[in-house]
Design an enzyme around this catalytic site. Sequence first.
Site, PDB file in Angstrom:
ATOM      1  CE  LYS A  96     -13.831  14.076 -12.483  1.00  0.00           C
ATOM      2  NZ  LYS A  96     -13.801  12.589 -12.452  1.00  0.00           N
ATOM      3  CD  GLU A 118     -17.973  20.529  -8.662  1.00  0.00           C
ATOM      4  OE1 GLU A 118     -17.597  21.715  -8.564  1.00  0.00           O
ATOM      5  OE2 GLU A 118     -17.748  19.822  -9.676  1.00  0.00           O
ATOM      6  CB  SER A 385     -11.994   8.219 -17.884  1.00  0.00           C
ATOM      7  OG  SER A 385     -12.628   7.237 -17.088  1.00  0.00           O
TER       8      SER A 385
HETATM    9  C1  LIG Z   1     -14.909  11.774 -12.525  1.00  0.00           C
HETATM   10  C2  LIG Z   1     -14.583  10.612 -13.375  1.00  0.00           C
HETATM   11  C3  LIG Z   1     -15.444  10.197 -14.432  1.00  0.00           C
HETATM   12  C4  LIG Z   1     -16.771  10.820 -14.691  1.00  0.00           C
HETATM   13  O1  LIG Z   1     -16.725  12.164 -15.077  1.00  0.00           O
HETATM   14  P1  LIG Z   1     -17.013  12.631 -16.562  1.00  0.00           P
HETATM   15  O2  LIG Z   1     -17.175  14.107 -16.430  1.00  0.00           O
HETATM   16  O3  LIG Z   1     -18.257  11.942 -17.024  1.00  0.00           O
HETATM   17  O4  LIG Z   1     -15.853  12.246 -17.378  1.00  0.00           O
HETATM   18  C5  LIG Z   1     -15.028   9.151 -15.231  1.00  0.00           C
HETATM   19  N1  LIG Z   1     -13.857   8.510 -15.015  1.00  0.00           N
HETATM   20  C6  LIG Z   1     -13.022   8.869 -14.012  1.00  0.00           C
HETATM   21  C7  LIG Z   1     -11.757   8.116 -13.836  1.00  0.00           C
HETATM   22  C8  LIG Z   1     -13.344   9.928 -13.162  1.00  0.00           C
HETATM   23  O5  LIG Z   1     -12.509  10.267 -12.166  1.00  0.00           O
END
Ligand SMILES: *Cc1c(COP(=O)(O)O)cnc(C)c1O
Length: 401
Positions: A96, A118, A385
């Site tokens: 993020k 948000e 992610s």
């Molecule tokens: C917020 C988040 C997501 C989901 O958000 P996307 O916009 O779909 O990427 C996925 N993995 C992690 C670790 C997150 O913090």
Amino acid sequence: MTAPTTSTTAADARGRWGEYGGVFVPESLMEALRRLEAARSEAWADPDFHAELARLNKQVIGRPTPLYLASRLTEMAGGARIWLKREDMAFTGAHKINNTLGQLLLTKRMGKSRVLAETGAGMHGVATAAAAAYFGIPCRVYMGAEDTRRQSHNVARMKMLGAEVFPVATGTQTLKDAINEALRDWVTTVEDTHYVIGSVVGPHPFPQMVGDLQSVIGREARDQMLDQAGKLPNAVLACVGGGSNAIGIFRGFLEDAAVKIYGVEAAGTGVEGTPHSAAIGLGRPGVLHGARSYLLQDPDGQILPAHSVAPGLDYPGVGPEHSMLKDSGRVDYLTATDSDALAAFKALATSEGILPALESSHAVARGLDLAKQIGKGGDVLVCLSGRGDKDVDIVAGSLGL
Ligand SMILES: *Cc1c(COP(=O)(O)O)cnc(C)c1O
């Protein structure tokens, strides 16, 4: 350094992705979005902006994040090699920050003195608060009151970073309501305030802008595969909440026809009739938060509550670029249940010593299946992610630890 405009897909002049996307907002926001798009396209065309973004990526976020060969996990699955793109090793522990630092750089360039965001589980709120602190810009984060109770650690982290956390007590008191409230604030403060949206959702130009800022993931991963594996992967997978980490990595491979691409949505418990977050797999097109896209809705078009064990996947919609990629057939959308994700979490933790985010664990779960299916000699790339430290309480509870 490659410019973030080298995306293989882009919205058209009206901000549409095929029949999706667009700008469905009150008249009072139209002018602000037009000005934001003008500022974005001007910044995107400026080499100085890219130079500064490249510096932030390297010196603040710690990019490039590693491409990691998961040898023991590969052995466990007994098939294709499994590679992980380690966004969990980025500053603040997830992808993020790629988006929030870029948007804060744009905020400064636009001469605005305040940001709004948000947040659902709090990860985007923390990444925005950190980026705002870095730039010395005041930050207010809207968060559903129910979420502030469930995610009290992240509320504390945001406050420690100097942000103001504003609990939203309307509706289901979750992410959807927090976005509504942030949009309401923005209507009246747009002259001096930028709204930092956290995923590839919302009205144009947000899906374009966030996707471009996240596409650094796919550019790096493609180069790293060629360098470390000597070839492109057979398959690329990422979890899909709003869809930003997925768009980020997919953009690197969309034009490589031989590379199969998979988005993984959250199926919740997997029991028919119970809430889940598979907006693409089980939803239908409608308008939410300023754009047309696949949505979870009842027969009257009322938005249905979403659920996933992974707080970051708990959203009833998805970005318009994904809706287009689903209809074109370029990307296949799969699902993983809460228990699939927990099993993958455990497998990765015990085989590699990595605690993955529960969101990412959904992609790991389907990645393990594909590795078996593709077999030895193949390569599977999974976007990890984020890190799982934020999820220890949930996992400990679920595994009875
Ligand atoms: C917020 C988040 C997501 C989901 O958000 P996307 O916009 O779909 O990427 C996925 N993995 C992690 C670790 C997150 O913090």
